[in-house]
Scaffold this motif. Structure first.
Motif, mmCIF file in Angstrom:
data_model
loop_
_atom_site.group_PDB
_atom_site.id
_atom_site.type_symbol
_atom_site.label_atom_id
_atom_site.label_comp_id
_atom_site.label_asym_id
_atom_site.label_seq_id
_atom_site.Cartn_x
_atom_site.Cartn_y
_atom_site.Cartn_z
ATOM 1 N N ALA A 34 17.663 74.118 4.391
ATOM 2 C CA ALA A 34 16.513 73.357 5.196
ATOM 3 C C ALA A 34 16.829 72.105 5.416
ATOM 4 C CB ALA A 34 15.203 74.030 4.399
ATOM 5 N N LEU A 35 17.193 71.423 4.573
ATOM 6 C CA LEU A 35 17.189 69.667 4.634
ATOM 7 C C LEU A 35 18.601 69.589 5.496
ATOM 8 C CD1 LEU A 35 16.717 68.509 1.274
ATOM 9 C CD2 LEU A 35 15.234 68.128 3.098
ATOM 10 N N GLU A 37 19.554 71.451 8.267
ATOM 11 C CA GLU A 37 18.682 71.682 9.583
ATOM 12 C C GLU A 37 17.946 70.399 10.119
ATOM 13 O OE1 GLU A 37 15.966 75.206 11.590
ATOM 14 O OE2 GLU A 37 17.197 75.546 9.853
ATOM 15 N N LYS A 38 17.218 69.995 9.090
ATOM 16 C CA LYS A 38 16.278 68.868 9.335
ATOM 17 C C LYS A 38 17.133 67.835 10.013
ATOM 18 C CE LYS A 38 12.028 70.175 6.945
ATOM 19 N NZ LYS A 38 11.161 69.563 5.774
ATOM 20 N N GLU A 40 20.268 67.671 11.038
ATOM 21 C CA GLU A 40 20.938 67.784 12.248
ATOM 22 C C GLU A 40 19.869 67.577 13.424
ATOM 23 O OE1 GLU A 40 23.834 68.510 14.926
ATOM 24 O OE2 GLU A 40 23.898 68.406 12.778
ATOM 25 N N LEU A 41 18.653 68.137 13.289
ATOM 26 C CA LEU A 41 17.720 67.829 14.290
ATOM 27 C C LEU A 41 17.542 66.135 14.481
ATOM 28 C CD1 LEU A 41 15.066 70.609 13.760
ATOM 29 C CD2 LEU A 41 16.803 70.404 15.591
ATOM 30 N N ALA A 42 17.344 65.725 13.402
ATOM 31 C CA ALA A 42 17.258 64.019 13.171
ATOM 32 C C ALA A 42 18.310 63.420 13.698
ATOM 33 C CB ALA A 42 16.928 63.742 11.854
ATOM 34 N N SER A 45 18.208 63.901 17.552
ATOM 35 C CA SER A 45 16.991 62.925 18.205
ATOM 36 C C SER A 45 17.485 61.494 18.358
ATOM 37 C CB SER A 45 15.910 63.010 17.313
ATOM 38 O OG SER A 45 14.889 62.184 17.819
#
Length: 186
Positions: A34-35, A37-38, A40-42, A45
């Protein structure tokens, strides 16, 4: 006999602890996923913001003082207003700025921002599909993980907009143009 009982209970205790450790490892692995994935999104961005900043800096650097004055004096279209589009001679409604336009028949890479144009040209010149890490040195960037990730983001954006294809994950190739045949085009 009592010693055998102690050994049996010791083995059972170790098995119970092993099972508990297995559950804890599974829970921690789920948290790590989960971290990741977060993260990668950060990163995506952050990369979009970096690209936006660099693009604005490039545009400003290329502008002459006359261009700057004209840009300040020019009235920008408002959201919802219809304006003529430079893309394929159509009229568009202004919603926001699209740095990499969706590919349409008649468009060439010359309308793309320089770095995207360079990427499309490198992919087109390659003998087969390429990875981001192969594109990076060919567009003049150091082969660092940040540059590779930024280039991968640009490659994915070019795929989303129809300029490139990604038939195999992480492998980018020129887009296979599918010609739509309508019943009236015979």
């Amino acid at each position: 006999m009592e010693e055998r009982w102690r050994m049996g209970s010791l083995v059972e205790e170790l098995e119970a602890r092993e099972a508990a450790a297995r559950v804890q490892v599974a829970e921690l692995e789920a948290e790590v996923a989960a971290l990741a994935e977060k993260l990668e999104l950060a990163r995506e961005s952050l990369e979009r913001l970096r690209i936006a900043r660099e693009t604005v800096a490039e545009v400003l650097a290329e502008m002459t003082p006359e261009d700057s004055a004209a840009a300040v004096d020019a009235r920008l279209p408002t959201a919802g207003e219809r304006v003529a589009s430079a893309y394929a001679g159509t009229e568009r409604q202004v919603i926001g700025v699209l740095t990499v336009p969706n590919w349409q028949p008649g468009m060439g890479p010359e309308i793309l921002p320089r770095v995207y144009r360079d990427i499309v040209e490198v992919v087109a010149d390659a003998p087969g599909p390429v990875r981001a890490k192969q594109v990076v040195p060919r567009i003049g960037l150091p082969a660092e993980s940040g540059k590779i990730e930024g280039t991968r983001s640009k490659l994915k954006r070019l795929v989303e907009r129809g300029w490139l294809d990604e038939d195999t994950p992480g492998m980018f190739a020129p887009a296979h143009r599918r010609r739509a045949t309508s019943p009236n085009s015979r």
